[in-house]
Each structure stands twice: as structure tokens, then as C-alpha cells.
Enzyme design. Structure first.
Site, mmCIF file in Angstrom:
data_model
loop_
_atom_site.group_PDB
_atom_site.id
_atom_site.type_symbol
_atom_site.label_atom_id
_atom_site.label_comp_id
_atom_site.label_asym_id
_atom_site.label_seq_id
_atom_site.Cartn_x
_atom_site.Cartn_y
_atom_site.Cartn_z
ATOM 1 C CE LYS A 278 -0.503 -1.507 1.322
ATOM 2 N NZ LYS A 278 -1.830 -1.042 1.749
ATOM 3 N NE ARG A 352 -4.004 0.812 12.064
ATOM 4 C CZ ARG A 352 -5.233 0.803 11.556
ATOM 5 N NH1 ARG A 352 -6.262 0.449 12.313
ATOM 6 N NH2 ARG A 352 -5.434 1.142 10.299
HETATM 7 N N1 BES Z 1 -0.026 2.678 3.972
HETATM 8 C C1 BES Z 1 -1.357 2.195 3.991
HETATM 9 C C2 BES Z 1 -2.397 3.300 3.754
HETATM 10 C C3 BES Z 1 -2.403 3.907 2.374
HETATM 11 C C4 BES Z 1 -3.105 3.318 1.357
HETATM 12 C C5 BES Z 1 -1.744 5.097 2.136
HETATM 13 C C6 BES Z 1 -3.124 3.889 0.095
HETATM 14 C C7 BES Z 1 -1.755 5.680 0.879
HETATM 15 C C8 BES Z 1 -2.447 5.077 -0.145
HETATM 16 C C9 BES Z 1 -1.654 1.550 5.343
HETATM 17 O O1 BES Z 1 -0.603 0.897 5.935
HETATM 18 C C10 BES Z 1 -2.729 0.537 5.113
HETATM 19 O O2 BES Z 1 -2.470 -0.422 4.433
HETATM 20 N N2 BES Z 1 -3.898 0.768 5.685
HETATM 21 C C11 BES Z 1 -4.992 -0.118 5.527
HETATM 22 C C12 BES Z 1 -5.617 -0.318 6.888
HETATM 23 C C13 BES Z 1 -6.613 -1.438 6.937
HETATM 24 C C14 BES Z 1 -5.903 -2.770 6.745
HETATM 25 C C15 BES Z 1 -7.296 -1.412 8.258
HETATM 26 C C16 BES Z 1 -5.978 0.523 4.563
HETATM 27 O O3 BES Z 1 -6.135 1.740 4.590
HETATM 28 O O4 BES Z 1 -6.546 -0.196 3.766
HETATM 29 MN MN MN Z 2 -0.414 -1.104 5.257
#
Ligand code: BES
Ligand code: MN
Ligand code: ZN
Length: 499
Positions: A278, A352
């Protein structure tokens, strides 16, 4: 803060401050206010007549009284218009009133409940007052060493009541305390930084819940997960030096023969994104990626304390998601606990993966329902904002019950569609599924992915990515961890049929 109920009359109660409620646009003072006003020469009525106090929702006004009342101040808090009243307004009003008193460094306050506010739902009125007052005062100072002398705390709120309502109030504030304690425990767990909230520490917190009756806990370590073939969960954990833990809590409050409700909570104690790392900005907030798991802990603790006559299982896959030489790589394929294969196209879509194995584990219980809570997708924040939980599932009845509990608790949900076409983007060319369907509709394609692991069991997925962590405060939710999910799930469980 402690909330007590005391027999007596409010106009004869000594206190640093007395909180009284009032509606907007009502000429006549509520009975309790009028009683006090009569003893202090009509000062309250005068301030209202002058327009200084209007009774708008959560408007707080402090009136200093010098009369024949033993209390030092009166705090009038507005509830808005009578015909627009609901428990949320009451929670908010009491949170604001208590915060004002804390600012004044009041240590002990008193209030009286005007049952005409919600004459047909006395229990809900008491619950809302107790919840708003307690949750609004939450503060997290575990890591502060400087300036602690400036931290203010209200020690006690006394609810003054007559003989008739004493027992009801006493019973309701005890129940509300169980719920608010659980919410605050969840806030503490989520606020705790990831170096002090590892999967192992989360497991210890789960074990500590079992001091209650009818509740037990089992923790699977890496070795056991490998034996079971939980390779989706182990894959996410592969990059971290912290051992993953699969936390299993069982609360048997009903007949053993009754199928339990399984709660599954995402327990990502830190989500760096892994190899698909990230951006640095706000990555620190990803310590809150275990909010779903923490909510499951809180819900089980509260259910056990409330002695709910339900069977409830809590499953929390807990791990970090870190990049390293041993981490999962984009393109890797894992064989999940269900036997289905998953192509990892983005290591940041890790929630997931761990949920897939936990949902499969739920089958052991032949559950009456499965509910998962997860900070699953950033897209859910884009779609619904910071305040609302995304709801998707395969069972209309279960969704309706969750939606009703959401309205009552103020932890709002909004349904997104889970039509078949949303399974298209998660088809893999070489495995059964891939773990990301790209950006478009990604809250829904994530839920579609989960749906492959729930079989025919009634299931609801709650994406709490928005409300779990707040960047702005709300009346009874401070900045940061909200503890979302506990009140919703407990409200759902209380009303769940077949107790
Ligand atoms: N934990 C994150 C989602 C999240 C992001 C929660 C910001 C709270 C605040 C999750 O694991 C994630 O990174 N999801 C990705 C999925 C994508 C790679 C398909 C997302 O939402 O960008
Ligand atoms: Mn994630
Ligand atoms: Zn995550």
C-alpha cells in the site's frame, strides 16, 4: 464511568450538575424542569423565553441556579422536535451533555428520565441514555505519559427515579453497561498499535473472555492450520514473522441441539498490502484491519455477560499481511481449506483469503446462520461513506433481521446487490477463482468471492471498512476506533428467533 439509579426526587438531589432534556418548540417546560424552575425563581423558563436555549438536537446549555435546589448547575440538552425523536437523537444528546460536563470538570452528575420522550419504549429510552452517556466519554490514553494530569473524567452519573421505575431502570442500565463495556473493549483492541496487538496478543484477549460462563476458546497455531490445509490463511501469514492464530470461541447459551449462529471476524492485525504494498499515507490506519475480529470478541463477551439464550460461535482468523522473501507473490496459487484453488492476483486483497478458510471452518457447526464482519474493501467507503456498513448476503430473512437491528442500534447498513454477474470478474484462467476482480464494483466482487465458501448456509457479509475507523468524531464515537458491530450484532441476537 459508573451509572447508578437512586431513589428520590430530582429537585431535592444534590449534584455538581443535573442533566435535563427538552424538546424544540415546546412552550411548556417538562414536569421535572418545571419543578426545579419553580424553586429557583423561574430562571430556566426565562432563559428559554429569551431564546438562549431552543432545544435543537444535542444543543447543550448550562444554567447556573441560585435557589432552593441543592444542585449547582442545570444542564439542559435539546432533543429536537418531539415528533422526530428516536434513540439515536437520545444517544447523541446525552453524549454531548456528558462531554460538556467533563469540560467543566464535573465529577458526578445526576439526571432524571422523562418517560414522555418515548412512552411506548421505556426500555429503549433508558438503554439509549446509558449508551450515549458512556460511549461519548470514551477516551484512549494507554500510551500517554505526558499531560495525563489534564485528563478529565466523570466518575458517576446518578439516575434519580421514583419507586415505580426503579427496578426497570436498574435492569436496563446493567444491560447497557455490558454492551458499552464490550464496545469500549473493542475500541481499545482496535486503537492498540499493531506491535502490541499481534495475532498472539489477540488470541490472549480471546482467552480472557472465557472467564464468563458457558464460553470456551480454542486457538489453532500455524502447525494445526497446516494440518487442516488452511493454506489461504497461511498464505497471507507467510510474509510475517508473527505467528497467525485461528481463534475459535464457543458460547453455548441455548440448548445444545440448536444450531448455532457463527460470527466470523477479519483479524488482520496489520495490513501493509504485502508484496502489492500500500502507499505510505494512512498505512498506519491499517492496524484497524482487525476491527471485524475485535467486534466478534466484543459480541461474544457481551452475549455471555447478558446470558443470551443463543448458541454463538466466534471465528477469528488473525494474521499480519507483510511483504518479505517468504510472502505470497502475485501469481501464486493456494489451495484453500475448502479444497478450492485461488490465484493471488493482488496480495492486498488478503481479507477474503483468510475469511475463505474461516467460512469453510464454520461448516463444522452446521450453522443456522453465518455473519461475517470485515474491513474488506476501500471501495465500500467510496460507495457508502464513513458511517454506513455495506451488507451483502444470500438470505433475505437474515438480511432483513440485520437491517432491523441496524435501525434500532444506529449502526446503519445498506444493502448492495450480489447478483450472479459479479462472480464473472473473479474467475481465474488457471485456478478456480482469483482473489481480486479489479476495481469496478470491488465491494461486491469481494462478497461474491466470499459467497463461494459459505455453501448453502444463510449468510450475511458486513463490510465495515467505513465506520470501523473514524477520521472525524461523532457525538458518541470519538476519532479513531468506533467499536462498530457489537451493538448491531447484540441487537440482532436479542431478537433472533428460536431462543
Ligand atoms: N483492509 C483493506 C480495505 C480497507 C481499506 C479498509 C481502507 C479500510 C480502509 C483490504 O485488505 C484491501 O486492501 N482491499 C483492497 C482490495 C483490492 C486490492 C481489490 C482495496 O479495497 O483496495
Ligand atoms: Mn489489504
Ligand atoms: Zn485488509
Amino acid at each position: 464511568m459508573k451509572i447508578n439509579v437512586k431513589k428520590g426526587a430530582i429537585d431535592k438531589t444534590a449534584a455538581d450538575a443535573i442533566i435535563l432534556t427538552m424538546f424544540q418548540e415546546e412552550k411548556e417546560l417538562p414536569a421535572d424542569v418545571a419543578a426545579i424552575d419553580a424553586r429557583c425563581g423561574g430562571i430556566i423558563g426565562e432563559v428559554i423565553k429569551n431564546g438562549d436555549i431552543s432545544g435543537k438536537p444535542s444543543q447543550v446549555s448550562v444554567v447556573y441556579i441560585k435557589g432552593k435546589v441543592p444542585a449547582k448547575r442545570i444542564v439542559l440538552v435539546g432533543l429536537g422536535k418531539r415528533n422526530e425523536i428516536n434513540p439515536e437523537k437520545i444517544r447523541e444528546a446525552f453524549a454531548r451533555a456528558m462531554q460538556s460536563l467533563r469540560n467543566l470538570n464535573v465529577k458526578e452528575a445526576a439526571t432524571v428520565i422523562d418517560f414522555s420522550i418515548m412512552p411506548n419504549a421505556k426500555d429503549k429510552l433508558i438503554q439509549a441514555i446509558a449508551e450515549g452517556a458512556s460511549l461519548g466519554l470514551y477516551q484512549y490514553n494507554n500510551y500517554k505519559t505526558v499531560g495525563l494530569e489534564d485528563v478529565r473524567e466523570i466518575k458517576q452519573l446518578n439516575i434519580v427515579a421514583g419507586e415505580k421505575d426503579y427496578l426497570l431502570i436498574d435492569a436496563e442500565i446493567k444491560k447497557a453497561k455490558i454492551i458499552t463495556d464490550a464496545v469500549c473493549m473493542v475500541r481499545d483492541l482496535v486503537s492498540s498499535p499493531a506491535n502490541d496487538m499481534t495475532p498472539s496478543i489477540m488470541a490472549i484477549n480471546a482467552m480472557e473472555i472465557t472467564t464468563r460462563r458457558n464460553i470456551s476458546c480454542r486457538i489453532l497455531n500455524r502447525e494445526k492450520m497446516a494440518e487442516f490445509g488452511m493454506n489461504a490463511l497461511l498464505g497471507v501469514a507467510a510474509g510475517s514473522c508473527e505467528e497467525p492464530k485461528f481463534i475459535i470461541l464457543e458460547y453455548w447459551g441455548g440448548k445444545k441441539s440448536v444450531a448455532p449462529i457463527v460470527l466470523v471476524g477479519k483479524g488482520l492485525t496489520f495490513d501493509s498490502g504485502g508484496i502489492s504494498i500500500k502507499p505510505a499515507e494512512k498505512m498506519d490506519e491499517m492496524k484497524s484491519d482487525m476491527s471485524g475480529g475485535a467486534a466478534v470478541l466484543g459480541a461474544l463477551a457481551a452475549a455471555a455477560d447478558l446470558k443470551l439464550r443463543q448458541n454463538i460461535i466466534g471465528l477469528i482468523p488473525a494474521t499480519e499481511n507483510m511483504p518479505s522473501g517468504t510472502a505470497l507473490k502475485p501469481g501464486d496459487i493456494v489451495k484453500s481449506y475448502s479444497g478450492k484453488t485461488i490465484e493471488i492476483v493482488n496480495t492486498d486483497a488478503e481479507g477474503r483469503l483468510i475469511l475463505a478458510d474461516a467460512l469453510t471452518y464454520a461448516w463444522k457447526y452446521k450453522p443456522a446462520a453465518i455473519i461475517d464482519l470485515a474491513t474488506l474493501t476501500g471501495a465500500c467507503i467510496i460507495a457508502l461513506g464513513d458511517d454506513v456498513i455495506g451488507m451483502l448476503g444470500n438470505d433475505e430473512g437474515l438480511k432483513r433481521q440485520i437491517a432491523e437491528a441496524a435501525k434500532a442500534s444506529g449502526e446503519l447498513v445498506w444493502e448492495l446487490p450480489l447478483w450472479e454477474m459479479y462472480s464473472e470478474p473473479i474467475k481465474s484462467d488457471i485456478a478456480d477463482y482469483k482473489n481480486s476482480g479489479g476495481r469496478a464494483g470491488s465491494t461486491i466482487t469481494a462478497a461474491a468471492f466470499l459467497s463461494k465458501f459459505v455453501g448453502d448456509y444463510p449468510w450475511v457479509h458486513l463490510d465495515i471498512a467505513g465506520p470501523a475507523w473514524r477520521n472525524k468524531e461523532k457525538p458518541y464515537i470519538p476519532k479513531g476506533a468506533s467499536g462498530v458491530g457489537v451493538r448491531l450484532i447484540i441487537e440482532f441476537l436479542k431478537n433472533y428467533p428460536g431462543k
